[in-house]
Design a protein around this motif. Structure first.
Motif, PDB file in Angstrom:
ATOM      1  N   GLN A 192     -37.492 -38.161   2.745  1.00 40.55           N
ATOM      2  CA  GLN A 192     -37.745 -37.282   1.466  1.00 40.55           C
ATOM      3  C   GLN A 192     -39.331 -36.558   1.765  1.00 40.55           C
ATOM      4  OE1 GLN A 192     -38.283 -39.722  -1.981  1.00 40.55           O
ATOM      5  NE2 GLN A 192     -38.823 -38.067  -3.410  1.00 40.55           N
ATOM      6  N   VAL A 193     -40.275 -37.279   2.424  1.00 42.08           N
ATOM      7  CA  VAL A 193     -41.523 -36.531   2.516  1.00 42.08           C
ATOM      8  C   VAL A 193     -41.433 -35.476   3.655  1.00 42.08           C
ATOM      9  CG1 VAL A 193     -43.912 -36.762   3.567  1.00 42.08           C
ATOM     10  CG2 VAL A 193     -42.805 -38.362   1.898  1.00 42.08           C
ATOM     11  N   ALA A 194     -40.564 -35.728   4.678  1.00 43.00           N
ATOM     12  CA  ALA A 194     -40.239 -34.769   5.571  1.00 43.00           C
ATOM     13  C   ALA A 194     -39.666 -33.362   4.834  1.00 43.00           C
ATOM     14  CB  ALA A 194     -39.286 -35.254   6.631  1.00 43.00           C
ATOM     15  N   TYR A 195     -38.802 -33.766   3.937  1.00 46.15           N
ATOM     16  CA  TYR A 195     -38.159 -32.559   3.327  1.00 46.15           C
ATOM     17  C   TYR A 195     -39.353 -31.614   2.584  1.00 46.15           C
ATOM     18  CZ  TYR A 195     -35.275 -29.985   0.013  1.00 46.15           C
ATOM     19  OH  TYR A 195     -34.802 -28.671  -0.981  1.00 46.15           O
ATOM     20  N   TYR A 196     -40.194 -32.495   1.808  1.00 45.60           N
ATOM     21  CA  TYR A 196     -41.449 -32.038   1.240  1.00 45.60           C
ATOM     22  C   TYR A 196     -42.115 -30.807   2.418  1.00 45.60           C
ATOM     23  CZ  TYR A 196     -41.282 -35.321  -2.363  1.00 45.60           C
ATOM     24  OH  TYR A 196     -40.832 -36.038  -3.556  1.00 45.60           O
ATOM     25  N   LEU A 197     -42.331 -31.573   3.517  1.00 42.39           N
ATOM     26  CA  LEU A 197     -43.238 -30.763   4.574  1.00 42.39           C
ATOM     27  C   LEU A 197     -42.487 -29.293   5.094  1.00 42.39           C
ATOM     28  CD1 LEU A 197     -44.274 -33.555   6.565  1.00 42.39           C
ATOM     29  CD2 LEU A 197     -45.778 -32.344   4.886  1.00 42.39           C
ATOM     30  N   LEU A 198     -40.991 -29.625   4.954  1.00 39.99           N
ATOM     31  CA  LEU A 198     -40.049 -28.552   5.611  1.00 39.99           C
ATOM     32  C   LEU A 198     -40.020 -27.403   4.588  1.00 39.99           C
ATOM     33  CD1 LEU A 198     -38.171 -27.379   7.994  1.00 39.99           C
ATOM     34  CD2 LEU A 198     -36.388 -28.485   6.536  1.00 39.99           C
ATOM     35  N   TYR A 199     -40.109 -27.994   3.291  1.00 43.57           N
ATOM     36  CA  TYR A 199     -39.891 -27.084   2.184  1.00 43.57           C
ATOM     37  C   TYR A 199     -41.089 -26.292   2.106  1.00 43.57           C
ATOM     38  CZ  TYR A 199     -38.129 -25.408  -2.314  1.00 43.57           C
ATOM     39  OH  TYR A 199     -37.439 -24.782  -3.411  1.00 43.57           O
ATOM     40  N   LEU A 200     -42.149 -26.649   1.986  1.00 41.33           N
ATOM     41  CA  LEU A 200     -43.541 -26.172   1.919  1.00 41.33           C
ATOM     42  C   LEU A 200     -43.980 -25.173   3.091  1.00 41.33           C
ATOM     43  CD1 LEU A 200     -45.618 -29.115   0.453  1.00 41.33           C
ATOM     44  CD2 LEU A 200     -44.859 -27.205  -0.790  1.00 41.33           C
ATOM     45  N   ARG A 201     -43.293 -25.736   4.353  1.00 46.84           N
ATOM     46  CA  ARG A 201     -43.498 -24.661   5.270  1.00 46.84           C
ATOM     47  C   ARG A 201     -42.577 -23.189   5.241  1.00 46.84           C
ATOM     48  NH1 ARG A 201     -41.660 -27.104  11.074  1.00 46.84           N
ATOM     49  NH2 ARG A 201     -39.795 -26.206  10.103  1.00 46.84           N
ATOM     50  N   TRP A 202     -41.415 -23.770   4.555  1.00 44.51           N
ATOM     51  CA  TRP A 202     -40.395 -22.607   4.335  1.00 44.51           C
ATOM     52  C   TRP A 202     -41.170 -21.549   3.429  1.00 44.51           C
ATOM     53  CZ3 TRP A 202     -37.612 -21.441  -0.371  1.00 44.51           C
ATOM     54  CH2 TRP A 202     -36.589 -20.699  -0.031  1.00 44.51           C
ATOM     55  N   LEU A 203     -41.954 -22.101   2.381  1.00 44.62           N
ATOM     56  CA  LEU A 203     -42.650 -21.377   1.495  1.00 44.62           C
ATOM     57  C   LEU A 203     -43.946 -20.825   1.915  1.00 44.62           C
ATOM     58  CD1 LEU A 203     -42.473 -23.663  -1.728  1.00 44.62           C
ATOM     59  CD2 LEU A 203     -41.395 -21.537  -1.465  1.00 44.62           C
ATOM     60  N   GLY A 204     -44.350 -21.132   3.171  1.00 44.80           N
ATOM     61  CA  GLY A 204     -45.332 -20.322   3.863  1.00 44.80           C
ATOM     62  C   GLY A 204     -46.533 -21.081   4.005  1.00 44.80           C
ATOM     63  N   ALA A 205     -46.339 -22.533   3.584  1.00 43.88           N
ATOM     64  CA  ALA A 205     -47.710 -23.379   3.392  1.00 43.88           C
ATOM     65  C   ALA A 205     -48.271 -23.817   4.737  1.00 43.88           C
ATOM     66  CB  ALA A 205     -47.562 -24.548   2.566  1.00 43.88           C
ATOM     67  N   GLY A 206     -47.619 -23.599   5.861  1.00 43.52           N
ATOM     68  CA  GLY A 206     -47.859 -23.940   7.182  1.00 43.52           C
ATOM     69  C   GLY A 206     -47.490 -25.305   7.635  1.00 43.52           C
ATOM     70  N   GLU A 207     -48.218 -25.968   8.412  1.00 41.89           N
ATOM     71  CA  GLU A 207     -47.853 -27.361   8.921  1.00 41.89           C
ATOM     72  C   GLU A 207     -48.847 -28.240   8.149  1.00 41.89           C
ATOM     73  OE1 GLU A 207     -45.340 -28.126  11.090  1.00 41.89           O
ATOM     74  OE2 GLU A 207     -44.812 -26.088  10.916  1.00 41.89           O
ATOM     75  N   LEU A 208     -48.157 -28.793   7.231  1.00 38.73           N
ATOM     76  CA  LEU A 208     -49.022 -29.971   6.402  1.00 38.73           C
ATOM     77  C   LEU A 208     -48.835 -31.382   6.837  1.00 38.73           C
ATOM     78  CD1 LEU A 208     -48.149 -28.610   3.012  1.00 38.73           C
ATOM     79  CD2 LEU A 208     -50.169 -28.234   4.272  1.00 38.73           C
ATOM     80  N   VAL A 209     -49.309 -32.337   6.617  1.00 33.71           N
ATOM     81  CA  VAL A 209     -49.142 -33.777   6.613  1.00 33.71           C
ATOM     82  C   VAL A 209     -48.954 -34.383   5.544  1.00 33.71           C
ATOM     83  CG1 VAL A 209     -50.356 -35.724   7.545  1.00 33.71           C
ATOM     84  CG2 VAL A 209     -50.880 -33.555   8.607  1.00 33.71           C
ATOM     85  N   GLY A 210     -47.819 -35.317   5.550  1.00 35.79           N
ATOM     86  CA  GLY A 210     -47.548 -36.019   4.671  1.00 35.79           C
ATOM     87  C   GLY A 210     -47.851 -37.520   4.618  1.00 35.79           C
ATOM     88  N   GLU A 211     -48.089 -38.227   3.646  1.00 35.69           N
ATOM     89  CA  GLU A 211     -48.441 -39.816   3.744  1.00 35.69           C
ATOM     90  C   GLU A 211     -47.485 -40.532   2.639  1.00 35.69           C
ATOM     91  OE1 GLU A 211     -52.385 -41.162   4.819  1.00 35.69           O
ATOM     92  OE2 GLU A 211     -52.565 -41.746   2.805  1.00 35.69           O
ATOM     93  N   LEU A 212     -46.724 -41.575   3.022  1.00 35.43           N
ATOM     94  CA  LEU A 212     -46.411 -42.483   2.352  1.00 35.43           C
ATOM     95  C   LEU A 212     -47.586 -43.635   1.867  1.00 35.43           C
ATOM     96  CD1 LEU A 212     -43.150 -43.030   4.135  1.00 35.43           C
ATOM     97  CD2 LEU A 212     -43.373 -42.172   1.808  1.00 35.43           C
TER      98      LEU A 212
END
Length: 178
Positions: A101-121
């Motif tokens: 789920q977090v990986a999907y957030y990161l992919l989705y946000l990258r697709w929106l142009g946010a770049g490479e973010l980090v997630g944390e559970l």
């Protein structure tokens, strides 16, 4: 030898993007994905889900930005700062689903142009945390999930499920094992 999964084009991602809950459910039970996608919402009747919501409300009260909803599809629990998002979970029992789920957030946000973010559970009850970065392997898992979610949603009836211990506390238990 496993065949590598082809990366999503922008057009395919646009077509496959979905509610992040489905991505989480996909890692647990495909039948649950189908039921949820057909509008069956059992979560409001679940004590376990209510406990999770209470945990979300009370954990990390000093964090300024809470529950950011994007495109009515993904709801990020917390933003620690511009480059780090947090997902709060009750326990590590379903950590693979939470990670996806977090990986999907990161992919989705990258697709929106946010770049490479980090997630944390974050698992506040267990005082644990786990960093999530969108590696090629994790991105391939998200891609597989998105393609398979679309396939599952098109099925005329729900896929069969095998009983697992997690079924006992699942909000959908009554529909599957009634």
């Amino acid at each position: 030898m496993q065949v590598p999964i082809e990366a999503l084009s922008d057009e395919e991602f646009e077509q496959l993007r979905t509610n992040s809950i489905k991505v989480n459910y996909w890692a647990i039970c495909h039948r649950k994905v189908w039921l949820y996608s057909k509008g069956l919402r059992m979560e409001p009747l679940s004590d376990r889900v209510a406990l999770g919501k209470l945990l979300h409300e009370r954990a990390y009260p000093d964090m300024p930005r809470r529950e950011v909803l994007i495109d009515d599809l993904i709801k990020i629990d917390l933003l620690e700062h511009e480059s780090k998002l947090l997902e709060v979970k009750h326990s590590r029992k379903l950590v693979d689903a939470a990670r996806l789920q977090v990986a999907y957030y990161l992919l989705y946000l990258r697709w929106l142009g946010a770049g490479e973010l980090v997630g944390e559970l974050r698992f506040p009850k267990e005082r644990r945390k786990e960093e999530v970065r969108l590696t090629p392997e994790l991105e391939a898992q998200v891609t597989e999930a998105l393609r398979d979610i679309q396939r599952i949603e098109q099925l005329p009836s729900p896929p069969q499920a095998e009983f697992m211990p997690i079924c006992r506390v699942c909000a959908y238990c009554e529909l599957c094992w009634g």
